[in-house]
Design a protein around this motif. Structure first.
Motif, PDB file in Angstrom:
ATOM      1  N   VAL A  68     -44.578  39.324  -3.298  1.00 18.79           N
ATOM      2  CA  VAL A  68     -44.593  37.973  -3.191  1.00 18.79           C
ATOM      3  C   VAL A  68     -45.401  37.223  -2.116  1.00 18.79           C
ATOM      4  O   VAL A  68     -46.142  36.127  -2.555  1.00 18.79           O
ATOM      5  CB  VAL A  68     -43.158  37.504  -2.798  1.00 18.79           C
ATOM      6  CG1 VAL A  68     -42.755  35.856  -2.831  1.00 18.79           C
ATOM      7  CG2 VAL A  68     -42.088  37.957  -4.257  1.00 18.79           C
ATOM      8  N   LYS A  69     -45.737  37.843  -1.041  1.00 20.11           N
ATOM      9  CA  LYS A  69     -46.373  37.187  -0.046  1.00 20.11           C
ATOM     10  C   LYS A  69     -47.791  37.215  -0.390  1.00 20.11           C
ATOM     11  O   LYS A  69     -48.584  36.414  -0.313  1.00 20.11           O
ATOM     12  CB  LYS A  69     -46.044  37.880   1.453  1.00 20.11           C
ATOM     13  CG  LYS A  69     -44.816  37.451   1.963  1.00 20.11           C
ATOM     14  CD  LYS A  69     -44.634  38.241   3.339  1.00 20.11           C
ATOM     15  CE  LYS A  69     -43.375  37.946   3.906  1.00 20.11           C
ATOM     16  NZ  LYS A  69     -43.100  38.335   5.264  1.00 20.11           N
ATOM     17  N   LYS A  80     -48.563  34.697  -3.346  1.00 25.34           N
ATOM     18  CA  LYS A  80     -48.526  33.268  -2.977  1.00 25.34           C
ATOM     19  C   LYS A  80     -49.650  32.939  -1.860  1.00 25.34           C
ATOM     20  O   LYS A  80     -49.982  31.777  -1.925  1.00 25.34           O
ATOM     21  CB  LYS A  80     -47.050  33.002  -2.076  1.00 25.34           C
ATOM     22  CG  LYS A  80     -45.742  32.895  -2.898  1.00 25.34           C
ATOM     23  CD  LYS A  80     -44.944  32.356  -2.050  1.00 25.34           C
ATOM     24  CE  LYS A  80     -44.825  31.109  -1.890  1.00 25.34           C
ATOM     25  NZ  LYS A  80     -44.743  30.029  -3.225  1.00 25.34           N
ATOM     26  N   ALA A 132     -40.160  33.482  -2.905  1.00 33.12           N
ATOM     27  CA  ALA A 132     -40.399  33.240  -4.418  1.00 33.12           C
ATOM     28  C   ALA A 132     -39.974  31.654  -4.970  1.00 33.12           C
ATOM     29  O   ALA A 132     -39.007  31.416  -4.395  1.00 33.12           O
ATOM     30  CB  ALA A 132     -39.807  34.458  -5.105  1.00 33.12           C
ATOM     31  N   ASP A 133     -40.730  31.349  -5.765  1.00 30.89           N
ATOM     32  CA  ASP A 133     -40.417  30.072  -6.268  1.00 30.89           C
ATOM     33  C   ASP A 133     -39.048  29.923  -7.120  1.00 30.89           C
ATOM     34  O   ASP A 133     -38.304  29.256  -7.594  1.00 30.89           O
ATOM     35  CB  ASP A 133     -41.457  29.104  -6.931  1.00 30.89           C
ATOM     36  CG  ASP A 133     -42.402  29.045  -5.626  1.00 30.89           C
ATOM     37  OD1 ASP A 133     -42.253  28.176  -5.013  1.00 30.89           O
ATOM     38  OD2 ASP A 133     -43.594  29.775  -5.690  1.00 30.89           O
ATOM     39  N   ARG A 156     -47.424  29.213  -7.482  1.00 28.02           N
ATOM     40  CA  ARG A 156     -45.737  29.405  -7.846  1.00 28.02           C
ATOM     41  C   ARG A 156     -45.573  30.853  -8.271  1.00 28.02           C
ATOM     42  O   ARG A 156     -46.037  31.300  -9.063  1.00 28.02           O
ATOM     43  CB  ARG A 156     -45.402  28.387  -8.533  1.00 28.02           C
ATOM     44  CG  ARG A 156     -45.457  27.149  -8.102  1.00 28.02           C
ATOM     45  CD  ARG A 156     -45.043  25.727  -9.182  1.00 28.02           C
ATOM     46  NE  ARG A 156     -43.773  26.034  -9.618  1.00 28.02           N
ATOM     47  CZ  ARG A 156     -42.445  25.738  -9.039  1.00 28.02           C
ATOM     48  NH1 ARG A 156     -42.667  25.378  -7.699  1.00 28.02           N
ATOM     49  NH2 ARG A 156     -41.515  26.341  -9.721  1.00 28.02           N
ATOM     50  N   VAL A 157     -44.351  31.476  -7.784  1.00 27.93           N
ATOM     51  CA  VAL A 157     -44.244  32.917  -7.987  1.00 27.93           C
ATOM     52  C   VAL A 157     -42.981  33.064  -8.540  1.00 27.93           C
ATOM     53  O   VAL A 157     -41.866  32.601  -7.958  1.00 27.93           O
ATOM     54  CB  VAL A 157     -44.427  33.852  -6.789  1.00 27.93           C
ATOM     55  CG1 VAL A 157     -44.242  35.299  -7.279  1.00 27.93           C
ATOM     56  CG2 VAL A 157     -45.920  33.880  -6.299  1.00 27.93           C
ATOM     57  N   THR A 175     -51.999  27.874  -3.085  1.00 32.67           N
ATOM     58  CA  THR A 175     -50.629  28.576  -3.004  1.00 32.67           C
ATOM     59  C   THR A 175     -49.923  28.681  -4.491  1.00 32.67           C
ATOM     60  O   THR A 175     -49.844  27.432  -5.153  1.00 32.67           O
ATOM     61  CB  THR A 175     -49.775  27.821  -2.196  1.00 32.67           C
ATOM     62  OG1 THR A 175     -50.206  27.669  -0.723  1.00 32.67           O
ATOM     63  CG2 THR A 175     -48.274  28.501  -2.176  1.00 32.67           C
TER      64      THR A 175
END
Length: 249
Positions: free
Chosen positions: A166-167, A170, A105-106, A87-88, A85
């Motif tokens: 984003v999906k 990630k 989103a991070d 970090r975006v 996973t």
């Protein structure tokens, strides 16, 4: 007391790179190209590290990246995910910023995030931007570029479809870009994945690279495909087993 090795056995072990490497290559024909199913099994069986090793695919392409019309770059959505996973970070304002946060989103920001990154604070693995933000983000080329993080519309990281970007970042998407020697590689899963899941991911990645064939590529485009684990030896894949007849040996 452990049995003493003969001088011949010691020499053989050293040549093979130590006991672990010798065990890893035992029963493996480094010159043979295996079917995708056989190759995945061989790699999984040799992934003996104490951590969940990454399974990586490497493709030797018949291109010269020094020429602009022979660059190979793109993104592949792995059907079974990458096993990690990321970090975006998303450069966006207003509604798009809220959309990015809702998508998971991070890090999300605009001028504040640009300032943070310009100072060298980069706490993310993937980077996405909406088109209207590229005027600001473009200033970060010297910071993000060398790390392979600069948003690019060709790989879907400059987009208004923030949610899907984003999906994908990630979960199951991996970016690829040809290196100086004409090699493209990427992690396509973990040793804990099933053989079927890894085979599907490998086929999807190879297909994405084939579809990204640049206009300047002449002759044989894909010369060799191999798969390996983090600590294991590389295993060549028979192009015929990858399906579609798209890969040339």
């Amino acid at each position: 007391m452990a049995a003493k090795l003969s001088p011949e056995a010691i020499k053989e072990t050293r040549i093979a790179g130590g006991k672990r490497q010798a065990a890893a290559v035992k029963g493996l024909n480094r010159d043979k190209a295996y079917s995708i199913e056989e190759a995945v099994k061989l790699v999984k069986d040799r992934a003996k590290a104490k951590f969940d090793e990454t399974i990586e695919v490497a493709m030797n392409l018949g291109v010269d990246p020094k020429h602009a019309d022979q660059l190979v770059r793109g993104v592949c959505n792995l059907p079974n995910g990458s096993g990690r996973t990321a970090r975006v970070a998303v450069f966006a304002r207003g509604a798009k910023a809220e959309e990015a946060k809702a998508a998971g989103a991070d890090v999300v920001g605009a001028e504040d995030l640009v300032e943070q990154v310009s100072k060298g604070t980069i706490n993310f693995d993937r980077c996405i931007a909406t088109p209207d933000m590229m005027g600001l983000v473009g200033r970060l080329g010297k910071v993000l570029g060398p790390r392979g993080l600069m948003p690019n519309p060709r790989v879907g990281t400059v987009t208004m479809d923030v949610t899907n970007a984003v999906k994908g970042a990630k979960g199951g998407s991996v970016e690829f870009r040809v290196e100086k020697a004409g090699i493209v590689h990427a992690g396509v899963g973990k040793a804990s994945f099933s053989e079927g899941a890894l085979a599907e991911n490998i086929k999807a990645f190879v297909d994405a690279v084939v579809k990204a064939k640049p206009p300047g590529a002449k002759g044989t485009y894909v010369k060799k495909v191999s798969v390996s684990s983090t600590m294991g030896p590389g295993v060549k894949i028979d192009s015929a087993s990858l399906g579609g007849g798209q890969v040339l040996a």
